[in-house]
Design a protein around this motif. Structure first.
Motif, PDB file in Angstrom:
ATOM      1  N   ILE A  42      17.401  -4.643 -18.288  1.00  0.00           N
ATOM      2  CA  ILE A  42      16.472  -4.309 -17.663  1.00  0.00           C
ATOM      3  C   ILE A  42      15.935  -5.475 -17.170  1.00  0.00           C
ATOM      4  O   ILE A  42      15.901  -6.676 -17.971  1.00  0.00           O
ATOM      5  CB  ILE A  42      15.209  -3.894 -18.463  1.00  0.00           C
ATOM      6  N   GLY A  63      13.192  -7.991 -14.444  1.00  0.00           N
ATOM      7  CA  GLY A  63      11.937  -8.043 -13.983  1.00  0.00           C
ATOM      8  C   GLY A  63      11.484  -9.267 -13.811  1.00  0.00           C
ATOM      9  O   GLY A  63      12.140 -10.449 -14.154  1.00  0.00           O
ATOM     10  N   ILE A  68      12.670  -2.281 -23.310  1.00  0.00           N
ATOM     11  CA  ILE A  68      11.640  -1.818 -22.396  1.00  0.00           C
ATOM     12  C   ILE A  68      10.412  -2.614 -22.779  1.00  0.00           C
ATOM     13  O   ILE A  68       9.442  -2.996 -22.222  1.00  0.00           O
ATOM     14  CB  ILE A  68      11.582  -0.336 -21.989  1.00  0.00           C
ATOM     15  N   THR A 109       9.047  -5.817 -21.357  1.00  0.00           N
ATOM     16  CA  THR A 109       8.835  -6.288 -20.187  1.00  0.00           C
ATOM     17  C   THR A 109       7.386  -6.096 -19.740  1.00  0.00           C
ATOM     18  O   THR A 109       6.935  -6.018 -18.698  1.00  0.00           O
ATOM     19  CB  THR A 109       9.543  -4.758 -19.211  1.00  0.00           C
ATOM     20  N   THR A 152      13.614 -14.250 -12.494  1.00  0.00           N
ATOM     21  CA  THR A 152      13.967 -12.820 -13.082  1.00  0.00           C
ATOM     22  C   THR A 152      14.569 -13.185 -14.420  1.00  0.00           C
ATOM     23  O   THR A 152      15.283 -13.893 -14.703  1.00  0.00           O
ATOM     24  CB  THR A 152      15.065 -12.352 -11.992  1.00  0.00           C
ATOM     25  N   LEU A 197       6.102  -8.616 -17.106  1.00  0.00           N
ATOM     26  CA  LEU A 197       7.128  -8.649 -16.146  1.00  0.00           C
ATOM     27  C   LEU A 197       6.535  -7.765 -15.063  1.00  0.00           C
ATOM     28  O   LEU A 197       6.083  -6.802 -15.239  1.00  0.00           O
ATOM     29  CB  LEU A 197       8.495  -8.234 -16.217  1.00  0.00           C
ATOM     30  N   VAL A 209       9.980  -4.388 -12.460  1.00  0.00           N
ATOM     31  CA  VAL A 209      10.947  -3.756 -13.638  1.00  0.00           C
ATOM     32  C   VAL A 209      11.851  -2.804 -13.025  1.00  0.00           C
ATOM     33  O   VAL A 209      11.395  -2.058 -12.522  1.00  0.00           O
ATOM     34  CB  VAL A 209      10.042  -3.700 -14.995  1.00  0.00           C
ATOM     35  N   ARG A 210      13.233  -3.062 -13.377  1.00  0.00           N
ATOM     36  CA  ARG A 210      14.079  -2.164 -12.875  1.00  0.00           C
ATOM     37  C   ARG A 210      15.331  -2.220 -13.735  1.00  0.00           C
ATOM     38  O   ARG A 210      15.633  -3.129 -14.515  1.00  0.00           O
ATOM     39  CB  ARG A 210      14.706  -2.534 -11.520  1.00  0.00           C
TER      40      ARG A 210
END
Length: 138
Positions: A34, A36, A50, A53, A44, A56, A59-60
């Motif tokens: 993950i 972010g 998750i 995050t 990054t 951040l 987020v992807r």
């Protein structure tokens, strides 16, 4: 500008070839992460959970492709989206069937730069990738 400086983008840990440039690579590993953007660190950040995050932005889910970069004679990382990963896997399938060498390129399509991989069938013979320990180099 020195020649070494002009090629740093090809030999960095996260290599970024300009349009028209190619980097010969050797596949090592794929890893799901993950990603972010950290405003505090201004870069990054890659995490596994998750929950990590919260601070951040953007987020992807990404795939980190660990490769051996023949230009830098060292390992590197290429961040892939899902469509880029599928294109890489197609090239890997062709590599297994026909042999050759994978070349990493970037191409601007519309307003977006995407990562592409192509198989060079008539590539020069290269030595095997060897694991090196820092203690051996010192």
């Amino acid at each position: 500008m020195s020649l070494k400086r002009s090629k740093e983008h090809l030999t960095a840990y996260f290599p970024t070839p300009y349009e028209g440039e190619e980097i010969p690579i050797y596949f090592i590993d794929l890893e799901e992460k993950i990603a972010g953007w950290s405003p505090e660190l201004k870069r990054t950040i890659y995490v596994d959970d998750i929950v990590d995050t919260e601070e951040l932005k953007r987020v992807r889910d990404v795939t980190l492709l660990k490769v051996y970069n023949w230009f830098s004679d060292s390992e590197g990382i290429i961040e892939l989206s899902e469509s880029e990963r599928m294109q890489f896997e197609d090239v890997m399938d062709e590599l297994v069937k026909n042999g050759g060498e994978i070349r990493y390129i970037r191409k601007k399509i519309g307003g977006k730069t995407i990562k592409l991989f192509r198989l060079e069938k008539n590539a020069p013979e290269r030595g095997n990738v060897k694991e090196k320990l820092l203690a051996d180099l010192l």
